[in-house]
Design an enzyme around this catalytic site. Structure first.
Site, PDB file in Angstrom:
ATOM      1  N   ASN A 141      35.066  77.544  46.270  1.00 21.59           N
ATOM      2  CA  ASN A 141      34.397  76.844  45.159  1.00 21.59           C
ATOM      3  C   ASN A 141      35.384  76.002  44.353  1.00 21.59           C
ATOM      4  O   ASN A 141      35.098  74.856  43.988  1.00 21.59           O
ATOM      5  CB  ASN A 141      33.704  77.851  44.236  1.00 21.59           C
ATOM      6  CG  ASN A 141      32.369  78.326  44.790  1.00 21.59           C
ATOM      7  OD1 ASN A 141      31.680  77.591  45.486  1.00 21.59           O
ATOM      8  ND2 ASN A 141      32.005  79.562  44.489  1.00 21.59           N
ATOM      9  N   ASP A 151      27.956  76.601  48.319  1.00 23.08           N
ATOM     10  CA  ASP A 151      26.573  76.946  48.680  1.00 23.08           C
ATOM     11  C   ASP A 151      26.328  76.730  50.171  1.00 23.08           C
ATOM     12  O   ASP A 151      25.613  77.502  50.822  1.00 23.08           O
ATOM     13  CB  ASP A 151      25.588  76.092  47.872  1.00 23.08           C
ATOM     14  CG  ASP A 151      25.521  76.507  46.409  1.00 23.08           C
ATOM     15  OD1 ASP A 151      26.059  77.581  46.070  1.00 23.08           O
ATOM     16  OD2 ASP A 151      24.931  75.752  45.615  1.00 23.08           O
ATOM     17  N   GLU A 159      28.884  86.355  46.887  1.00 22.68           N
ATOM     18  CA  GLU A 159      29.275  86.067  48.276  1.00 22.68           C
ATOM     19  C   GLU A 159      29.203  87.310  49.155  1.00 22.68           C
ATOM     20  O   GLU A 159      29.796  87.368  50.224  1.00 22.68           O
ATOM     21  CB  GLU A 159      30.695  85.492  48.317  1.00 22.68           C
ATOM     22  CG  GLU A 159      31.791  86.439  47.877  1.00 22.68           C
ATOM     23  CD  GLU A 159      32.076  86.401  46.385  1.00 22.68           C
ATOM     24  OE1 GLU A 159      33.205  86.751  46.000  1.00 22.68           O
ATOM     25  OE2 GLU A 159      31.182  86.027  45.595  1.00 22.68           O
TER      26      GLU A 159
END
Length: 313
Positions: free
Chosen positions: A196, A205, A231
């Site tokens: 991220n 995503d 996650e």
């Protein structure tokens, strides 16, 4: 009503002409087909779909009663509006016809105004029924969609945590009752925060969705796959011992490790996953919480040993 098709069935040419003249002037039907006996009418009905039938009762080859019996035996014609024409004044034939599925009766010689009123009335009823059925289908589709939304994770399309536990409760009880194996996998993407931070949340995503896809591809119809949170993912493997769970987990781990993601700049990158496994029968496991706790300990051990590996508890 403009697109509806009518079938007229009568062995009298003059009656057919009177019906045709009356109904053509009214412009109720876009197509009108004539048959002079029930056998020909049945042939027409099998070749194309009609929306209305007006039929004589007494005809050669195949009379109106037998024709109607065959019509009602066809699923697509269960609701087909059918008006019988009869020259009989008594009610015996009328009762028989209504009992086998006729919607209405008109006595010959018929009054054109009465005929049109009865035809329009039946068509209105059929349209209302069709509209109601369509609304029910739409409502059913909406309810199904709402049910799907209530049990799935919006990002990945996997089951959500709540639904997973509902399903697992039943599978765990069944496995304990019949002394069946059941294995549970906890899976956690390694260094996902770095994905991220480096490539952005949109790419993160994408990684979660692809991971979910790989989990689904490597699961069986009776396995339960869910997003556990963030996650982290969870899988319940029915009638699977630790060795079988390890084989599946390794296949998943390799599938994720080997997949090439493309960064916003065009460069490729890989992600890895760590997996912890627990199974019953196991004297340490008496309930679902124990099953998850052992898998979580195994997952922690996989992380401790360097990540990108499978550990059985």
């Amino acid at each position: 009503m403009a697109q509806k098709k009518l079938l007229i069935v009568d062995d009298s040419p003059s009656i057919r002409k009177s019906l045709l003249d009356t109904l053509e002037k009214a412009r109720i039907f876009s197509k009108i087909v004539e048959a002079d006996n029930g056998a020909k009418a049945l042939d027409f009905l099998m070749k194309e779909k009609f929306d209305f039938v007006i039929s004589d009762v007494m005809m050669p080859t195949l009379d109106g009663f037998k024709l109607l019996s065959v019509i009602r035996a066809q699923p697509r014609y269960l609701d087909l509006p059918v008006i019988f024409l009869t020259g009989q004044k008594d009610s015996v034939d009328k009762i028989k016809g209504l009992e086998i599925g006729a919607n209405d009766y008109i006595t010959k010689p018929f009054d054109p105004g009465e005929l049109l009123a009865r035809v329009n009335n039946l068509l209105r009823l059929k349209d209302l029924k069709d509209q109601l059925e369509e609304k029910n289908r739409q409502l059913e589709a909406v309810n199904k969609k709402l049910e799907e939304l209530s049990i799935t994770d919006s990002l990945t399309g996997l089951y959500n945590r709540r639904h997973f536990f509902e399903r697992l409760n039943g599978e765990f009880s069944r496995s304990r009752r019949y002394s069946l194996c059941i294995s549970l996998m906890l899976l956690d993407l390694d260094y996902f925060k770095k994905v991220n931070d480096t490539y952005g949340h949109q790419k993160g995503d994408e990684v979660l969705r692809k991971t979910s896809e790989i989990l689904n591809l490597n699961s069986r119809a009776h396995d339960i796959v869910a997003r556990f949170g963030g996650e982290e993912f969870i899988m319940s493997l029915c009638q699977t011992d630790p060795e079988g769970a390890f084989i599946m987990a390794e296949r998943i781990r390799k599938g994720i490790e080997e997949f090439q993601f493309v960064s916003p700049s065009g460069s490729s990158f890989n992600v890895t996953i760590s997996i912890g496994i627990s199974s019953i029968p196991d004297i340490r496991i008496n309930n679902i919480n124990d099953l998850i706790r052992i898998a979580d300990i195994s997952l922690y051990e996989a992380k401790k040993q360097g990540r990108n590996r499978v550990v059985i508890g």
